[in-house]
Every structure is written in structure tokens, then in C-alpha cells.
Design a protein around this motif. Structure first.
Motif, PDB file in Angstrom:
ATOM      1  N   ASP A 186      27.892 -13.375  37.622  1.00 58.24           N
ATOM      2  CA  ASP A 186      26.470 -13.608  37.889  1.00 58.24           C
ATOM      3  C   ASP A 186      25.726 -13.984  36.613  1.00 58.24           C
ATOM      4  O   ASP A 186      26.181 -13.735  35.498  1.00 58.24           O
ATOM      5  N   TRP A 187      24.550 -14.568  36.802  1.00 56.42           N
ATOM      6  CA  TRP A 187      23.681 -14.998  35.707  1.00 56.42           C
ATOM      7  C   TRP A 187      22.495 -14.047  35.589  1.00 56.42           C
ATOM      8  O   TRP A 187      22.043 -13.461  36.558  1.00 56.42           O
ATOM      9  N   GLU A 188      21.947 -13.905  34.366  1.00 58.58           N
ATOM     10  CA  GLU A 188      20.744 -13.098  34.147  1.00 58.58           C
ATOM     11  C   GLU A 188      20.042 -13.612  32.896  1.00 58.58           C
ATOM     12  O   GLU A 188      20.435 -13.272  31.781  1.00 58.58           O
ATOM     13  N   VAL A 189      18.996 -14.417  33.055  1.00 53.75           N
ATOM     14  CA  VAL A 189      18.235 -14.883  31.904  1.00 53.75           C
ATOM     15  C   VAL A 189      17.419 -13.723  31.342  1.00 53.75           C
ATOM     16  O   VAL A 189      16.877 -12.914  32.089  1.00 53.75           O
ATOM     17  N   PHE A 192      12.545 -13.983  18.140  1.00 55.49           N
ATOM     18  CA  PHE A 192      12.930 -13.925  19.548  1.00 55.49           C
ATOM     19  C   PHE A 192      13.860 -15.081  19.880  1.00 55.49           C
ATOM     20  O   PHE A 192      13.790 -16.156  19.273  1.00 55.49           O
ATOM     21  N   THR A 193      14.714 -14.878  20.880  1.00 50.20           N
ATOM     22  CA  THR A 193      15.622 -15.925  21.321  1.00 50.20           C
ATOM     23  C   THR A 193      15.903 -15.757  22.811  1.00 50.20           C
ATOM     24  O   THR A 193      15.349 -14.881  23.462  1.00 50.20           O
ATOM     25  N   VAL A 194      16.742 -16.632  23.366  1.00 51.04           N
ATOM     26  CA  VAL A 194      17.083 -16.623  24.788  1.00 51.04           C
ATOM     27  C   VAL A 194      18.471 -16.026  24.961  1.00 51.04           C
ATOM     28  O   VAL A 194      19.373 -16.311  24.168  1.00 51.04           O
ATOM     29  N   ALA A 195      18.645 -15.219  26.009  1.00 51.17           N
ATOM     30  CA  ALA A 195      19.952 -14.626  26.298  1.00 51.17           C
ATOM     31  C   ALA A 195      20.326 -14.857  27.754  1.00 51.17           C
ATOM     32  O   ALA A 195      19.463 -14.954  28.622  1.00 51.17           O
ATOM     33  N   VAL A 208      25.077 -23.170  33.744  1.00 50.41           N
ATOM     34  CA  VAL A 208      23.949 -22.243  33.765  1.00 50.41           C
ATOM     35  C   VAL A 208      23.049 -22.565  32.580  1.00 50.41           C
ATOM     36  O   VAL A 208      23.512 -22.595  31.434  1.00 50.41           O
ATOM     37  N   GLU A 209      21.771 -22.800  32.852  1.00 48.84           N
ATOM     38  CA  GLU A 209      20.809 -23.061  31.777  1.00 48.84           C
ATOM     39  C   GLU A 209      19.704 -22.015  31.831  1.00 48.84           C
ATOM     40  O   GLU A 209      18.982 -21.905  32.822  1.00 48.84           O
ATOM     41  N   CYS A 210      19.577 -21.247  30.756  1.00 43.46           N
ATOM     42  CA  CYS A 210      18.537 -20.229  30.642  1.00 43.46           C
ATOM     43  C   CYS A 210      17.428 -20.760  29.737  1.00 43.46           C
ATOM     44  O   CYS A 210      17.697 -21.240  28.637  1.00 43.46           O
TER      45      CYS A 210
END
Length: 314
Positions: free
Chosen positions: A157-160, A185-188, A299-301
Motif C-alpha cells: 500500500d501507499w501512504e503519502v 521538510f520533505t516528502v515521504a 506511485v507519486e507523492c
């Protein structure tokens, strides 16, 4: 390296803030996008600063040979490193093109990866779950740009998530001073094997979150001075181009300052430590019927003002 709240494990791979006000000991504010990258035969891993999102990167070690090669070492330098990055950004020298580098996770080899569960009001509502009264803490593993585990799980599964990185050492940090301890800060993408998380291995969360290649981070470590309001940003996850998650960081129950103050009661926070702050609703496991990732999915967050990361399931 260690996880919070569990016995020591090996984190083999993983891919202050600069508050607008003045706080004693705060790293001075500057709008920057810090990255970690690889230059092939020209020195291996380097730390750099983007000229702008998606544009050329200034190689800090080329600008100043005294600069270290990893982000964690750079953050441990404190104000000296940040001052160098600001000078380098102003100089416009030693720029390398994006086509000549391979962007890495902004931070590798952190001492701790601290994760927060059930931290979005709208995510709690979709599960008919109560709003937590205190942060729910667990741990995570390695950020990479390909998700390579399919054989061990049938519930990928995905979780931004919004992530932040600690910039200086602290314990028992006061909430009103907490932002001065954030480097950026960044994206995970908190990739999850929900069969292992929710059904197997005692239904504890660790194993379902820590497969190799789970937990990508990127594309840059963005200082708060470059963000209008980190707790009011659009956050979304696209699977094969479709927006499967779409929310705002204003739905967070426990914000950055609270998380730092709460966790630092128990452990000393160190430069390079990574926090993942929870995911909004519409992950695959809570669909009816559930929807999971399969080989070839992209998948793109995305988080507004910070950027996006793309991961392919292989």
C-alpha cells in the motif's frame, strides 16, 4: 543506528527550523532546498543546494572543500554548514545540471526514524477511529526510489506523508522552541505491507513498515523559510496518475512542534533524525474492496511547495 521504542535493528539504507522569529540557539533562517546526490566518478555522494525546484544544483564540496559529503554530516556542522550553503546559493558557482547527477534521499543513515500513526483527522474518520489524545509512535526503515518487495506480501500500500529532519541535538525540548530544531521538510511515502502490519506477526506495526526499499524520501530538504505555512499545504498521492489521496496538512492532529516536544521527553533528538508525520485518508487498505499495488505501478507523492517523489513497483 536505532529505532525508537524497540530493540536495536540495522537500518541498512535510508534515504534549526529555521523559525521566522529568533529563538536562542536557532539556526538562522534561509530559504533553501538542500539535496543529497551522486556524481558518479566525480567524488561520489555530495550535498548540494538547488537553485530552484527542479533546476541546477550547486555542489557544496566543490564550492568549499571543507564541506562534508553527506547530509547528516552537513547538519551536524550547524550554522557553519548553513552559512556556506547560503553563500554558495548567492554565488551561483559550481552548478551541476540535473542530467549529470542522480538525486538521492535527502538524508541517509539517520540515527532514528520516528513515525506517527493516526495523525490526520480525516484518516481517523474514514476508519471510524477515535481521535488520538497523544501521538502514536512507531518506527520505519529505508527510503529508496524503487519499491521492490512483492513476493513477501499481497497487501502493498501507499501512504503519502510530510516528513521533517532534525537539525540540532536536543532533549526535553519546549514546544515553543521546537521549530528551531528542524532542519527542513520533505516528502515521504510510508510504503506498507498491511498483511504483516494488521494480520500477521502479532499485528504490531514494525515489520509491515520496514521491508527493504520501503519509506522513500525526497526530493529535497526544504527549509521553513521557503514555505508559507507547512501546516496548510496540499498533500496528495497519485497511483498511475490518479489522485488516490488528496488532503491538506491542516488535518494533522499533532503538528511539528508538538511531536518534537513529546518525543524528546523520551529520547535525545540528533541531527539527521527523521520524523514521518502520518498519512491522510484513501490508502488502499480502506477501500471497498481494498486496492493494493502491483508490479509496474507508479506511485507519486506530492506536497505543495516541497515537491514530489515517484516510485515504481518492480
Amino acid at each position: 543506528m536505532r529505532f525508537l521504542g524497540i530493540s536495536q535493528l540495522s537500518l541498512r539504507r535510508l534515504n534549526a527550523v529555521f523559525s521566522a522569529g529568533i529563538v536562542r540557539g536557532t539556526t538562522s533562517s534561509a530559504a533553501m532546498r538542500l539535496v543529497q546526490f551522486h556524481r558518479g566518478g566525480e567524488g561520489g555522494v555530495r550535498v548540494g543546494v538547488e537553485q530552484a525546484e527542479g533546476q541546477g544544483v550547486i555542489d557544496l564540496k566543490a564550492f568549499d572543500p571543507s564541506m562534508p559529503s553527506t547530509m547528516r554530516q552537513f547538519l551536524e556542522m550547524g550554522q557553519k554548514g548553513m552559512d556556506c550553503a547560503k553563500r554558495a546559493l548567492s554565488s551561483g558557482q559550481h552548478v551541476v545540471e540535473r542530467s549529470d547527477i542522480r538525486l538521492l534521499s535527502p538524508v541517509t543513515g539517520p540515527e532514528k526514524v520516528v513515525c506517527v500513526g493516526m495523525n490526520y483527522k480525516d484518516h481517523c474518520l474514514e476508519q471510524n477511529a477515535p481521535i488520538p489524545e497523544e501521538p502514536i509512535i512507531f518506527s520505519n526503515d529505508s527510503p529508496y526510489y524503487r519499491i521492490t518487495t512483492l513476493y513477501e506480501t499481497d497487501s502493498l500500500d501507499w501512504e503519502v506523508e510530510l516528513a521533517f529532519v532534525i537539525g540540532r541535538k536536543g532533549k526535553h525540548i519546549k514546544e515553543e522552541e521546537a521549530l528551531s530544531y528542524v532542519a527542513g521538510f520533505t516528502v515521504a511515502n510510508d510504503v506498507s505491507a498491511h498483511d504483516w502490519q494488521m494480520k500477521r506477526n502479532g499485528k504490531q506495526w514494525l515489520l509491515g513498515k520496514t521491508f527493504d526499499t520501503f519509506g522513500p524520501l525526497g526530493p529535497a530538504l526544504v527549509t521553513t523559510a521557503a514555505l508559507k505555512d507547512v501546516h496548510n499545504l496540499g498533500i496528495r498521492c497519485l497511483v498511475n496518475g490518479a489522485a488516490d489521496q488528496d488532503s491538506s496538512t491542516n488535518q494533522m492532529i499533532f503538528r511539528t512542534e508538538k511531536l518534537i516536544a513529546w518525543v524528546s521527553q523520551f529520547v535525545t533528538l540528533c541531527p539527521g533524525d527523521v520524523f514521518l508525520t502520518g498519512t491522510p485518508p484513501a490508502v488502499g487498505v480502506f477501500r471497498n474492496p481494498p486496492v493494493y499495488l502491483k508490479r509496474g505501478d507508479v506511485v507519486e507523492c506530492q506536497i505543495d511547495e516541497i515537491g514530489s517523489i515517484r516510485n515504481t513497483v518492480v
